[in-house]
Structure formats: C-alpha cells, structure tokens
Design an enzyme around this catalytic site. Structure first.
Site, PDB file in Angstrom:
ATOM      1  N   CYS A  26       0.863  -1.176   0.000  1.00 49.85           N
ATOM      2  CA  CYS A  26       0.000   0.000   0.000  1.00 49.85           C
ATOM      3  C   CYS A  26       0.900   1.226   0.000  1.00 49.85           C
ATOM      4  O   CYS A  26       2.014   1.178  -0.524  1.00 49.85           O
ATOM      5  CB  CYS A  26      -0.955  -0.021   1.193  1.00 49.85           C
ATOM      6  N   ALA A  27       0.469   2.309   0.588  1.00 54.14           N
ATOM      7  CA  ALA A  27       1.240   3.549   0.515  1.00 54.14           C
ATOM      8  C   ALA A  27       2.530   3.485   1.322  1.00 54.14           C
ATOM      9  O   ALA A  27       3.493   4.180   0.998  1.00 54.14           O
ATOM     10  CB  ALA A  27       0.386   4.719   0.999  1.00 54.14           C
TER      11      ALA A  27
END
Length: 611
Positions: A26-27
């Site tokens: 993810c981020a």
C-alpha cells in the site's frame, strides 16, 4: 542500505520465498500473506535498516517501510517469484471476517497510489477554480478533470483486474467484465434511474456502475470460481480462448441481471446506514473515528474503510474521510510540536523529514513510528486531538467530495470548507500545544535522577564516544539514505572521511563484522552499541577496496585499527563514503549529544551518551 539489499533482507527474515503465499504493497507497507507467521523473525525485521515497524493484523504480516515502499516492492518482486497474493490450498484458515477484509485490502491497496494522485489533482483543480486562475468552462479544466476522474469513473475495470489477481484468475478477463458495465452501448440503455431492459426475456434493472465498488467485488469473486471450474473441464489446448469466452458469456449477463444491481443496493445501503448513524450523532461518530483512526492505521486495517468511502463519494460526498482527516492532522501537529519544542539538532532534522510528507501528501507513518511510538507519552495527545477535531467535523456534517489522502493541500476537497478547516486546525493545534506545554519525552530522566539522588549517586552518568574517522561532520538528516536520515536505526552523527581508515571509538568488543568490510558493530565496556557504516550502499562493492583488521569477538581499545578503505576508488565506483556512526541502543540513553564541531580527528570526542 540499498532497496535491493533491503528486499533481500526482508525476504530472508519473513521465512524465505517458500513461506510466502503472496505480497502486495500500500502507501507505506509491504503486506504479506505467509504460510506460517512464526517462521518470520519479527524482532530482527524491526531492527533492520530501512524497516520502521512490523504489524500482524487481519491475517497479514505487514512490514512498514514508509514512502519508499514501492521501490522496495519492485526489488522484492525481482528476487522472489511471489507477486501479488492469490488463493492457495496451502493458505492458513482464517475467519470469514478476516478473509473478507483481506480481499478488500489486497484489491484496494494496489490502487491507493493512483487514488491519492488523482485526488491531489482534483484538489489542485479546486484551488485553481477558487482563486480564479482557471475557468471551470475551459478546455484545460475538462482535460485535467478527466485525468482526475478517470480512475474513479472506471473503477469497476481496475477492481476487476486487482480482484482477479488476488484470486488467481485471469486479470484481463476480470477487467473486461468490469469494462462491460461501462461500455457505451450498454450505458446508452440507461436514460432514467430504474429503467428496465431485457436479456433473453429476463428483466435487467439498469444501473449506473461508474465509480461503483461492490458489484465488482461480488461479480469477480464468482468469476474466479467459474475460471477454476472451466479450467478443470475444458481441454487444455483450447483453454486460451474458450475459458475467457465462456467467462464473458456467463459473467457479464449474470452481473447486469443479478450481481450488479445487488452490489449497488448493498453499497448504497451501507453508505446510507453510515450516513444515518452520523446524522443521528455526528459528534459521537466523529469523536470515535477521529480518536481511533491513528490506532487503526498502526494495526494496518484502515484500508478496509476505502470501499465505503468510495461508495459514499459516488453518492455525493463521504463523511468518513472528513472525520478521519482530523486524526491525520493531529499526527502532523505532533511532529510540528516536537519541532518547536526540541533543541536537539538531530531530532529537529528527523522531525522535519517526517513533517513534510504529512503536510504535502498525508503520509504519516514516519510520524507514527518515528516519533509517536518513540515518545509514547504523546499517544494521548494525538488521541485527544483526533477526538476534538473529529467531533467538530461530525457536528458540522463535513464531507469529502473527492478521494485524497488528508493533507493541507486537499482541504478544498471538503465541504463546507471553512468549518472542516476549523476542525482540522483544532486537531493540528491541539497536539502542537499539548506537546509544547507537557513535553514529549518520557519521565525516565526525572525518575532516574531522583533515584540517584536518593542513593547518593551522581545525577548524570556519561560515556564519551571517540571519532573512528578523520573528516567533516554532518547531521544524519543530511545522509542520502532514508534509514539513517530518519534515525530508524538510532541516533548518531555522520562523517565525510578524508583519511581511509577507521579506528575503534571505544574500549570494547567487536560484535559484528560484515564480510564486505563496509560496516562494523562494537559494544563498549559501558554498554553502548555502536555501528560504523562506511559509505552509502557500499555493500554492493562486495568487499572491494576494504581491508578488515578485526574479526567478531576481538577485544579492541580506543584507537585500534578496524578497517582500511580506498576513498578514491570507492568514489570512482560511484558510491559515497559518507559514514554514519549510529548508537543502535539509543533507547538506553536519556540523551545523545554531539560535540557541535565541523571537523574531527580520529579519537577526538564525537558523541556524549547521557544515562
């Protein structure tokens, strides 16, 4: 440490390729599905150069990297044949809730980057329109607006790809199923909400599937099972065209007849339920979300809210994103408060490096793991500020009108802007003020001093660390390596050497000698654990231009030769010789003070450790 080296280290410490079912990112974190979590060395991973933390949650083994996670993931997939997670017969059994969350998380996570980028673009357009720089009727606006809206409008296609990948089905067939819901000939049938068409005499309730989430989740989950069934019964030599053809013939009609409308109703129902709860008690809902979001982020389960946020946005606006934004601003306020409060130059540099990503992009994991969890007394500050800001946001009925990671740049994507801005600034200001007024360091120093006074001992015990090198001093924040610059490995200082040899900075024992010669660990007689890392990414030289003079277990005195290295040849090979000197057991000390020099000679005082 290079991204390639970090990826290799992570691969080894999670139990090797054979222990990995799949991995996505993810981020800020790598999200693993492992066959056996107990085979992963969680503690060594936490202490690995470049890893901020490790979290086990919702059936995932999450390695928190920070903003460079995509680079690490890229290198990881080069050396490990794992890719994104797919279903497997070897996969450990999980609860239904955990399985649903995992599907949502692994399907949404690959899209978070483009969501954030598109959201930031929409925020920029809002600012340009508000300031009169750009007209909402101009061609420029419509072209840029298309760029910002595309990923959300065509979301069923992207989800078709990511969900199919998660289940091990053909991602392009999954994408084609999603695309069929947006194909112009099909969408042209819809003129009014609730219009009905027919397929082989079966009524088809027409829906607008742009920006929809749940129809894709339902349809592609069924498609994945169909794909596996067809591959079992169809002759292998004709599977290449027959399986996709039959999948499309079966799934597209089923989706528009049943799964699509049902998914839309489910999504709308959940969204209306959330909105109903918040309309009944926006203050309570906002307080709970604002205060709890930080802890959901630490657990790595915050992405589970994304489908509900997107579903709400498709219906005109989302209150969840507006409320949780206050938690993000509370975290940013913590970093700002520490920046104003501290007099420690290296801590100021660290805080500044975590503050900028939060302000500009809403990426706050470096603040959470680098500051909040290090100074645990600040955790209540962030929770209190989140509760206060979230309650205000809920009370005024604030909503997000575009998906974007909460940051100062995306404030124009909330409505009403002025009232939501007040809620955000309250959260930000609250942690800033609490940090300045009550401080951020633990009471350890005071307790230690009081106990020593009672025992008749000196108030402060110090250990002076000598310089292993001759050269120019620079703060860790200026080192061109995020793991060192963020102080994830510990506090310390860096030296740009002009003499190619390193000597022992203390009397002690050699605890680690890398065979490449670029890094040596020493434990002093007084307990300081010191890492001398000669050069940036120089592990890739594989020992060239280094000559080691000690081995693990050797006893050394201050000034004894540790290693010789050729500065010129290392630089010619394209590497920097900047050398971080890190106190890896920083938590043992009340303070670590540098000598505030610009240059230093070997054996001169470099750092003072205060116990």
């Amino acid at each position: 440490m290079s991204y390639q080296s970090l990826a290799k280290e992570i691969l080894q410490l999670v139990g090797g390729e054979q222990n990995i079912i799949g991995v996505v990112h993810c981020a800020t974190r790598l999200r693993f599905t492992l066959r056996d979590n107990s085979l992963a060395d969680k503690e060594k991973l936490k202490g690995t150069d470049g890893v901020l933390s490790v979290v086990e949650s919702a059936g995932q083994f999450q390695v928190v990297i920070g903003s460079h996670v995509s680079e690490v993931y890229k290198e990881f997939t080069k050396i490990a044949n794992v890719g994104a997670a797919t279903t497997s017969s070897d996969e450990p059994k999980k609860s239904i809730g955990a399985q649903i969350f995992e599907v949502i998380s692994r399907s949404i996570s690959p899209l978070l980057g483009v969501f954030a980028g598109a959201g930031m673009l929409k925020a920029l357009l809002a600012i340009l329109i508000m300031t009169g720089i750009l007209s909402a009727e101009s061609g420029t606006y419509f072209i840029l607006s298309a760029a910002g809206n595309a990923v959300f409008y065509f979301l069923p296609i992207f989800l078709g790809i990511t969900i199919s990948t998660k289940f091990g089905a053909n991602p392009y067939v999954g994408g084609a199923i999603g695309a069929a819901l947006l194909e112009p000939n099909f969408t042209s049938l819809l003129k009014n909400a609730g219009d009905v068409s027919h397929f082989l005499g079966i009524p088809v309730v027409l829906m607008n599937y742009s920006s929809s989430v749940f129809p894709a989740f339902i349809a592609i989950s069924i498609y994945a099972a169909l794909d596996r069934f067809l591959k079992k019964i169809i002759y292998k030599d004709i599977q290449m065209f027959m399986v996709p053809m039959l999948s499309l013939i079966i799934m597209v009609p089923l989706t528009v007849i049943a799964f699509g409308p049902f998914g839309v109703y489910v999504g709308n129902g959940i969204g209306q339920g959330i909105n109903f709860l918040f309309s009944k008690s926006g203050i309570l809902g906002g307080a709970v979300l604002g205060g709890g979001w930080t802890f959901l982020t630490l657990l790595g389960i915050h992405t589970g809210f994304t489908p509900f946020i997107i579903a709400n946005l498709a219906n005109g606006g989302d209150p969840i994103l507006a409320m949780v934004a206050t938690a993000v601003f509370a975290q940013i306020g913590l970093a700002f408060g520490i920046l104003l409060k501290t007099k420690d130059r290296s801590l100021k540099a660290l805080t500044g490096s975590t503050l900028l990503p939060g302000i500009l992009s809403g990426i706050t994991e470096p603040i959470l793991y680098g500051l909040m969890l290090r100074y645990k007394r600040t955790i209540p500050y962030v929770a209190i500020a989140g509760v206060a800001g979230g309650a205000i946001s809920g009370a005024v009925g604030a909503k997000a009108i575009a998906y974007a990671f909460p940051s100062f740049l995306v404030i124009p994507t909330y409505a009403p802007i002025a009232l939501q801005a007040i809620a955000l600034l309250v959260a930000f200001g609250c942690t800033t003020i609490l940090t300045i007024v009550f401080g951020f360091e633990d009471k350890k120093k005071k307790e230690v001093e009081e106990s020593k006074v009672e025992a008749g001992q000196p108030l402060v015990k110090q250990e002076v660390i000598g310089s292993p090198l001759t050269g120019v001093i620079k703060p860790l924040a200026d080192v061109d390596d995020e793991a060192f610059a963020s102080e994830a490995m510990g506090k310390g200082i860096a030296i740009e050497p002009n003499v190619g040899q390193a000597v022992s900075p203390v009397n002690g024992i050699i605890t680690t000698v890398y065979r490449t010669g670029h890094a040596i660990g020493i434990t002093s007689d007084q307990g300081a654990e010191i890492l001398i890392h000669i050069g940036i990414n120089t592990v890739q030289l594989k020992g060239k231009y280094y000559s080691i003079a000690v081995k693990e277990g050797d006893r050394v005195n201050q000034g004894d030769l540790l290693v010789k290295f050729d500065i010129d040849k290392i630089k010619e090979a394209g590497y920097k010789v900047t050398t971080p000197i890190i106190i890896t057991n920083t938590d043992r000390y009340i303070d670590i003070i540098d000598m505030n020099k610009e240059t230093v000679q070997q054996k001169e005082s470099l750092l003072t450790l205060v116990i």
